[in-house]
Motif scaffolding. Structure first.
Motif, PDB file in Angstrom:
ATOM      1  N   GLU A 136       1.074  -1.209   0.138  1.00  0.00           N
ATOM      2  CA  GLU A 136       0.091  -0.013   0.001  1.00  0.00           C
ATOM      3  C   GLU A 136       0.855   1.370   0.203  1.00  0.00           C
ATOM      4  OE1 GLU A 136      -3.373   0.147   2.560  1.00  0.00           O
ATOM      5  OE2 GLU A 136      -3.670  -2.162   2.746  1.00  0.00           O
ATOM      6  N   TYR A 137       0.717   1.901  -1.044  1.00  0.00           N
ATOM      7  CA  TYR A 137       1.666   3.059  -1.342  1.00  0.00           C
ATOM      8  C   TYR A 137       0.967   4.572  -1.402  1.00  0.00           C
ATOM      9  CZ  TYR A 137       5.211   0.011  -3.411  1.00  0.00           C
ATOM     10  OH  TYR A 137       6.091  -0.953  -3.333  1.00  0.00           O
ATOM     11  N   GLY A 138       1.483   5.207  -0.416  1.00  0.00           N
ATOM     12  CA  GLY A 138       1.018   6.764  -0.238  1.00  0.00           C
ATOM     13  C   GLY A 138       1.194   7.537  -1.548  1.00  0.00           C
ATOM     14  N   LEU A 139       0.261   7.800  -2.209  1.00  0.00           N
ATOM     15  CA  LEU A 139       0.350   8.670  -3.530  1.00  0.00           C
ATOM     16  C   LEU A 139       0.167  10.006  -3.039  1.00  0.00           C
ATOM     17  CD1 LEU A 139       0.981   9.506  -6.271  1.00  0.00           C
ATOM     18  CD2 LEU A 139      -1.293   8.707  -6.944  1.00  0.00           C
ATOM     19  N   GLN A 140      -1.205  10.072  -2.609  1.00  0.00           N
ATOM     20  CA  GLN A 140      -1.917  11.133  -2.290  1.00  0.00           C
ATOM     21  C   GLN A 140      -2.524  12.126  -3.279  1.00  0.00           C
ATOM     22  OE1 GLN A 140      -2.266   9.839   0.422  1.00  0.00           O
ATOM     23  NE2 GLN A 140      -0.622   9.446   1.551  1.00  0.00           N
ATOM     24  N   SER A 141      -1.623  12.480  -3.954  1.00  0.00           N
ATOM     25  CA  SER A 141      -2.061  13.146  -5.060  1.00  0.00           C
ATOM     26  C   SER A 141      -1.061  13.238  -6.474  1.00  0.00           C
ATOM     27  CB  SER A 141      -1.987  14.806  -4.887  1.00  0.00           C
ATOM     28  OG  SER A 141      -2.070  15.796  -6.108  1.00  0.00           O
ATOM     29  N   ALA A 142      -1.840  13.298  -7.548  1.00  0.00           N
ATOM     30  CA  ALA A 142      -0.984  12.914  -8.807  1.00  0.00           C
ATOM     31  C   ALA A 142      -0.191  14.192  -9.332  1.00  0.00           C
ATOM     32  CB  ALA A 142      -1.674  12.284  -9.723  1.00  0.00           C
ATOM     33  N   LYS A 143      -0.088  15.280  -8.422  1.00  0.00           N
ATOM     34  CA  LYS A 143       0.325  16.489  -8.847  1.00  0.00           C
ATOM     35  C   LYS A 143       1.630  17.047  -8.257  1.00  0.00           C
ATOM     36  CE  LYS A 143      -1.449  21.262  -9.614  1.00  0.00           C
ATOM     37  NZ  LYS A 143      -2.726  22.139  -9.503  1.00  0.00           N
ATOM     38  N   ASP A 144       2.811  17.007  -8.891  1.00  0.00           N
ATOM     39  CA  ASP A 144       3.920  17.273  -7.746  1.00  0.00           C
ATOM     40  C   ASP A 144       3.742  18.438  -7.052  1.00  0.00           C
ATOM     41  OD1 ASP A 144       5.378  14.965  -8.489  1.00  0.00           O
ATOM     42  OD2 ASP A 144       6.056  16.001 -10.514  1.00  0.00           O
ATOM     43  N   SER A 145       3.126  19.620  -7.609  1.00  0.00           N
ATOM     44  CA  SER A 145       3.171  20.889  -6.925  1.00  0.00           C
ATOM     45  C   SER A 145       2.218  20.678  -5.544  1.00  0.00           C
ATOM     46  CB  SER A 145       2.535  21.943  -7.616  1.00  0.00           C
ATOM     47  OG  SER A 145       1.264  21.844  -8.097  1.00  0.00           O
ATOM     48  N   THR A 146       1.319  19.739  -5.633  1.00  0.00           N
ATOM     49  CA  THR A 146       0.517  19.402  -4.494  1.00  0.00           C
ATOM     50  C   THR A 146       1.670  18.853  -3.253  1.00  0.00           C
ATOM     51  OG1 THR A 146      -1.550  19.572  -5.314  1.00  0.00           O
ATOM     52  CG2 THR A 146      -1.365  18.233  -3.519  1.00  0.00           C
ATOM     53  N   LEU A 147       2.119  17.721  -3.754  1.00  0.00           N
ATOM     54  CA  LEU A 147       3.187  16.892  -2.915  1.00  0.00           C
ATOM     55  C   LEU A 147       4.274  17.846  -2.312  1.00  0.00           C
ATOM     56  CD1 LEU A 147       3.679  13.798  -5.092  1.00  0.00           C
ATOM     57  CD2 LEU A 147       1.958  14.164  -3.500  1.00  0.00           C
ATOM     58  N   GLU A 148       4.669  18.892  -2.943  1.00  0.00           N
ATOM     59  CA  GLU A 148       5.599  19.631  -2.378  1.00  0.00           C
ATOM     60  C   GLU A 148       4.824  20.577  -1.392  1.00  0.00           C
ATOM     61  OE1 GLU A 148       7.186  22.355  -5.410  1.00  0.00           O
ATOM     62  OE2 GLU A 148       8.058  20.656  -6.592  1.00  0.00           O
ATOM     63  N   ARG A 149       3.612  20.905  -1.831  1.00  0.00           N
ATOM     64  CA  ARG A 149       2.856  21.870  -0.671  1.00  0.00           C
ATOM     65  C   ARG A 149       2.481  21.193   0.663  1.00  0.00           C
ATOM     66  NH1 ARG A 149      -1.282  22.732  -3.669  1.00  0.00           N
ATOM     67  NH2 ARG A 149      -0.453  24.370  -4.850  1.00  0.00           N
ATOM     68  N   ILE A 150       2.258  19.746   0.717  1.00  0.00           N
ATOM     69  CA  ILE A 150       1.827  19.047   1.770  1.00  0.00           C
ATOM     70  C   ILE A 150       3.295  18.431   2.322  1.00  0.00           C
ATOM     71  CG2 ILE A 150      -0.604  18.575   0.977  1.00  0.00           C
ATOM     72  CD1 ILE A 150       0.436  15.720   0.349  1.00  0.00           C
ATOM     73  N   ASN A 151       4.564  18.643   1.753  1.00  0.00           N
ATOM     74  CA  ASN A 151       5.671  18.020   2.311  1.00  0.00           C
ATOM     75  C   ASN A 151       5.917  16.743   2.030  1.00  0.00           C
ATOM     76  OD1 ASN A 151       8.111  19.193   3.225  1.00  0.00           O
ATOM     77  ND2 ASN A 151       7.669  18.163   5.252  1.00  0.00           N
ATOM     78  N   ARG A 152       5.592  15.814   1.093  1.00  0.00           N
ATOM     79  CA  ARG A 152       5.486  14.858   1.082  1.00  0.00           C
ATOM     80  C   ARG A 152       7.063  14.353   0.855  1.00  0.00           C
ATOM     81  NH1 ARG A 152       2.848  10.560   2.569  1.00  0.00           N
ATOM     82  NH2 ARG A 152       3.570   9.120   0.921  1.00  0.00           N
ATOM     83  N   ARG A 153       7.733  15.152   0.193  1.00  0.00           N
ATOM     84  CA  ARG A 153       9.148  14.936  -0.025  1.00  0.00           C
ATOM     85  C   ARG A 153       9.441  13.715  -0.865  1.00  0.00           C
ATOM     86  NH1 ARG A 153      13.011  17.889   2.953  1.00  0.00           N
ATOM     87  NH2 ARG A 153      11.870  19.791   3.698  1.00  0.00           N
ATOM     88  N   HIS A 154       8.503  13.399  -1.976  1.00  0.00           N
ATOM     89  CA  HIS A 154       8.680  12.346  -3.020  1.00  0.00           C
ATOM     90  C   HIS A 154       7.955  12.804  -4.091  1.00  0.00           C
ATOM     91  CE1 HIS A 154       5.096  10.403  -3.100  1.00  0.00           C
ATOM     92  NE2 HIS A 154       4.941  10.163  -1.914  1.00  0.00           N
TER      93      HIS A 154
END
Length: 304
Positions: A144-162
């Motif tokens: 089970e992999y955490g993607l959360q969003s397929a938008k890189d700018s969103t991943l940056e905003r939420i501090n996913r660090r991938h």
């Protein structure tokens, strides 16, 4: 009933094993590179120090957690078989010998028919996947992999660090070994529009992914998101808004993809907002109502 709207996880397991199968959420006492300083970060904006965990690892072994949970799940659901779900933090983020021990302890129980391992897509070295492939010869194994969003700018905003590509690479390497993948997504992330969220559905629909978990974003006490919410920088969606997006999301997925979850499940003592997040049954019913009202089904808008 959900069966006429989407392919539920419970029905998938019943078809596979011929009986009621329940997941047992486990806390292995592991950590996360986004919290332990490896990535120079204090974690995702919505994650607290417990990392969706229970803290049970401090008091109970994996075997003890399984035995306690089995007794409860038998009474409540008449469950006959069980999936050991390594949930808290990143459950491939440890040396392989340690992971071997944890997984083996869970599978020692003859009523545990498989493992479901929650982790980050940047925490799955090939040697771990190779070990899980070996286990899959006799057991059901899911990543089970955490993607959360397929938008890189969103991943940056939420501090996913991938990145989104990191997720795609993890999926490719996992599927090469014949292991099943469940993608986790969160609806209602800061800055995302409805179209952004539906684009995540389209992204998942176009990948070799076997299941999805859809979470509602909720504000947990002591997180970065809590500070944003308190300062008015983040406003939670309403139940109706969430239900509409989740229903539309499902319509874009392939008909055969398994839907493991439809909403978040916060701990009452930690929740700040929205209050409706605690009403799981009502939230699921709201998604069902939206889909029926708009004549949607899983796959009805899928473009394969």
């Amino acid at each position: 009933m959900s069966e006429d709207l989407y392919r539920s996880y419970n029905s998938y397991l019943r078809d596979l094993f011929g009986c009621r199968v329940q997941k047992i959420s486990l806390d292995a006492g592991l950590s996360c590179p986004n919290r332990d300083g490896t990535l120079g970060s204090s974690g995702c904006i919505y994650c607290n120090e417990r990392g969706s965990g229970t803290g049970a690892a401090e008091e109970s072994s994996i075997g003890a957690q399984i035995r306690e949970a089995k007794a409860i799940l038998r009474r409540r659901y008449n469950a006959k078989r069980f999936i050991a779900y390594f949930q808290s933090f990143s459950n491939t983020y440890a040396p392989l010998p340690r992971l071997r021990e944890l997984y083996a302890e869970a599978l020692e129980d003859p009523e545990v028919v498989g493992l479901s391992i929650g982790t980050r897509p940047d925490c799955v070295p090939d040697e771990v996947l190779d070990h899980l492939r070996a286990l899959s010869a006799k057991h059901l194994i899911w990543l089970e992999y955490g993607l959360q969003s397929a938008k890189d700018s969103t991943l940056e905003r939420i501090n996913r660090r991938h990145s989104v590509e990191t997720f795609s690479d993890a999926v490719r390497r996992t599927r090469t070994r014949g292991l099943s993948v469940c993608a986790h997504v969160i609806l209602g992330l800061p800055g995302e529009t409805s179209e952004d969220m539906l684009n995540t559905a389209r992204f998942i629909a176009g990948r070799d992914i076997q299941a999805v978990k859809i979470h509602s974003l909720y504000v947990i006490r002591g997180t970065v998101l809590h500070g944003w919410h308190r300062a008015g920088k983040y406003v939670c969606p309403s139940r109706e808004e969430y239900a509409a997006t989740a229903g539309d999301f499902l319509s874009l997925l392939p008909p055969g993809m398994i839907v493991q979850r439809l909403t978040g499940d916060p701990h009452p003592s930690e929740l700040v907002a929205p209050s409706w997040a605690l009403e799981k049954r009502k939230n699921i019913e709201a998604v069902h109502d939206h889909m029926r009202r708009h004549r949607l089904r899983q796959g009805s808008a899928f473009q394969g």
